[in-house]
Design a protein around this motif. Sequence first.
Motif, short mmCIF file in Angstrom:
data_model
loop_
_atom_site.label_atom_id
_atom_site.label_comp_id
_atom_site.label_asym_id
_atom_site.label_seq_id
_atom_site.Cartn_x
_atom_site.Cartn_y
_atom_site.Cartn_z
N THR A 4 -71.77 61.93 49.47
CA THR A 4 -70.63 61.41 50.20
C THR A 4 -70.70 61.74 51.68
O THR A 4 -70.43 60.91 52.53
CB THR A 4 -69.33 61.97 49.59
N ASP A 99 -78.09 51.03 54.75
CA ASP A 99 -77.06 52.03 54.42
C ASP A 99 -75.92 51.98 55.43
O ASP A 99 -74.74 52.07 55.06
CB ASP A 99 -77.68 53.43 54.41
N ARG A 102 -73.87 48.82 54.92
CA ARG A 102 -73.07 48.96 53.70
C ARG A 102 -71.86 49.85 53.96
O ARG A 102 -70.76 49.57 53.48
CB ARG A 102 -73.93 49.53 52.58
N ARG A 103 -72.07 50.94 54.73
CA ARG A 103 -70.95 51.84 55.01
C ARG A 103 -69.94 51.19 55.95
O ARG A 103 -68.72 51.28 55.73
CB ARG A 103 -71.47 53.14 55.64
N GLY A 106 -68.03 48.63 54.07
CA GLY A 106 -67.42 49.11 52.84
C GLY A 106 -65.94 48.80 52.78
O GLY A 106 -65.24 48.84 53.79
N ALA A 111 -65.48 53.72 59.01
CA ALA A 111 -66.68 54.04 59.78
C ALA A 111 -66.55 53.60 61.23
O ALA A 111 -67.18 54.16 62.12
CB ALA A 111 -67.90 53.37 59.15
N LEU A 317 -72.26 57.65 58.31
CA LEU A 317 -72.31 57.62 56.85
C LEU A 317 -71.28 58.55 56.21
O LEU A 317 -70.78 58.28 55.12
CB LEU A 317 -73.71 57.99 56.36
#
Length: 564
Positions: A4, A99, A102-103, A106, A111, A317
Motif C-alpha cells: 500500500t 503503476d 493506475r494509481r 484509481g 494521488a 504510489l
Amino acid sequence: MDVTEPSGRDVLRRAIWGQRGDVTLGSFLGAAHQAGEALVPLLIGVVIDQAVARADLGALLRWLAVLAVVYVGLSFGFRFGARAGERASEQAGHALRVDLVRRVLGPGGGAENGRLPGALASIGTEDAKRVGAVNMAVVSALSALMGLLVGAVVLLWTSLTLGLIVLMGTPVLLWLGHLLSKPLERRSEAEQERVAHASGVAADLVTGLRVLKGIGAESAAVARYRRTSRDSLVATMRAARAEAMQSGMVLALTGGFIAVVALVGGRLAAQGDISLGQLVSAVGLALFLLGPLEVLSWVNAEFAQGRASAARIAGVLSAPPAVTAGGMRLPRPVRGEMRLRGVSHGGLREVDLHVGPGEVLGVAATDPADATALLRCLSRQADPDAGVVELDGIPLRDLDPADIRMAVLVAEHDAELFEGTVIGNTGAAAPESADLDRAMAAAAADEIVRALPRGGQTLVSERGRSLSGGQRQRVALARALAADRPVLVVHDPTTAVDAVTEARIAGGIREIRRNRTTILVTTSPALLAVADRVVLLDNGRVTDTAPHADLVRRHSAYRTAVLA
C-alpha cells in the motif's frame, strides 16, 4: 504495486527484481565481456614473452588467433549484454508508468492532491525513466566488478604486490565514490521537484491560454513562469555542479590509484622481479582498470539520481486515497434511487435530497461552488464532512468507488475529449449494445457529424481543441448519454450552445433517459423546464422543491440565478 505504501527503496528493489531475468542475463554477458577485456593485456604480455621475445612466428600466429577469439567473444558479450540491460531498463520504466497511471486513475483518487498535472506527467516520464535506468546501472556495476576481480587475479598472478594494491584500493575508491554521490542525490531530488513544478505551471498556462488572453493577463502569466523556470534552472545548475564535482573527484582519485599501480609495476620490472611481458600486462591492466572504475563512478551517480526519483514515485504510489473502498456491494439491477441525508460539505449545509428511481431532477444552485460540492459528493470524489449519500439505500462510503462509477456517471461541465475520432469519443464509455446514433441525436451532436468533412470519423485533436466550445460540449454530453448508466448527473451541459439547440438537447435528454434516474445540475431554464421537479440550493441549503414554473413565481433568488 502490491504494497500500500511503498518507500523509495521498495520502488528501486521492485524495479530491479521485476526484470531479474534480463538483469541476470545482461550481468552474465557483461561480466564475460569485462573478463575478456581484462585478459587482453595478459595475452599481449604472453605474446611478447613467448613469441616476440623468442622470434617464434608460429607461436605469434597461435596467440594472435587466441586474441581474435577473445575479441569476438567480448564483442558479442557486450552487444547482447547491453541489449538485455537496456531492455530491462525500458521494461522497468514502462511498468512504473503503468503503476503510476493506475494509481492516478484509481477510483479512490488522492494521488493528484497537492500536485499539478504537469508535475505528475514529469514523475511518470522522467522519474520513471531514471528509476528504470538503474537496471542498466546494476548490469554495468556487476560487469565492472567482474573486470576488477579478473584484473586483480591476473595482477596477483603477475605480482603479489600489484594484486594486493588493487584488492585493497578498489573498496576504498568505491566507498569514497559513494560518499561523493550523497550531495548529488540531494540536489538531484531538488532538481526534479523544480522541473516537475515548472512543467506543471507550463501545462496549466497552456490549458488556460484563451482565458489568459481574454482577461489580458499574459504578462502576469509570463512573469510567473519566468520565476518558476528560473528556480528550476538554479536547481538544475546545482545538480550539474554536484555531478561535475563528483565525477571530477572520482576521476582524480581513480587516476592517482592507476598511477600508483603503474609506478609499482615499473619498479618491479626495473628490479627484475617481473618480465617485460608481465610489465606490459601490468601497465595494460592498470590502464584497463580505469574503465571499470569510471563505470562504478557513473553507477554511483545513476543510483543517486535513481534513489531521488524513486522517492518521488513512491510519494505518488503511497498517496492516501481521497475515499476508501467499503465492503458492501450494490444490488443488481441498480434501481437508481439517490438520497442525501443531512449532507454538509464545502458550502453545503445539512442538505436533504431524495431522487426517485427513473426521476429527472433539476438542481439549481445560486452559488456555483455549492453545485461543485454536490457533484463531488454524488460522484464520491470526496465523502461529505457530515451526513450520508445513499444509492438504493446503501451509503456510498460503504461501497467500492469503482462500483459507484459503474452505476453513477457524473458528467462534469469541463469534461475533456480524447484524441481520436468523434465517434470514438462518443463510444468511449458505452457498452457494446449502446445506440451511439441515438445518443448523438439526443445531444444534438448529429448536426456536428453532418457538418464535419469525414463525419463521425473526423479526427479530434488533443482535448478536442479542433472543435468549437459548443461542439465539444455536445460530443461530451453524447458520450455521457451513450454510457447509459443507471444514474446520470450532468453539470451545465449547454452553456456554449444557442437557445434553439439547448431546447432540442433538453427534450433529447428527457426522451433518452426515460425511466432512468437523471440529475440536471444547471441554471439553464430550458433544461430545468423538462425536469419532473427542481431543487433550489440557496446559501448551501435546500430552500424549496417544486416544478420550474412554480419556483420562478415563488423565489427571486431562483429567478436571478436562472433567468438573469
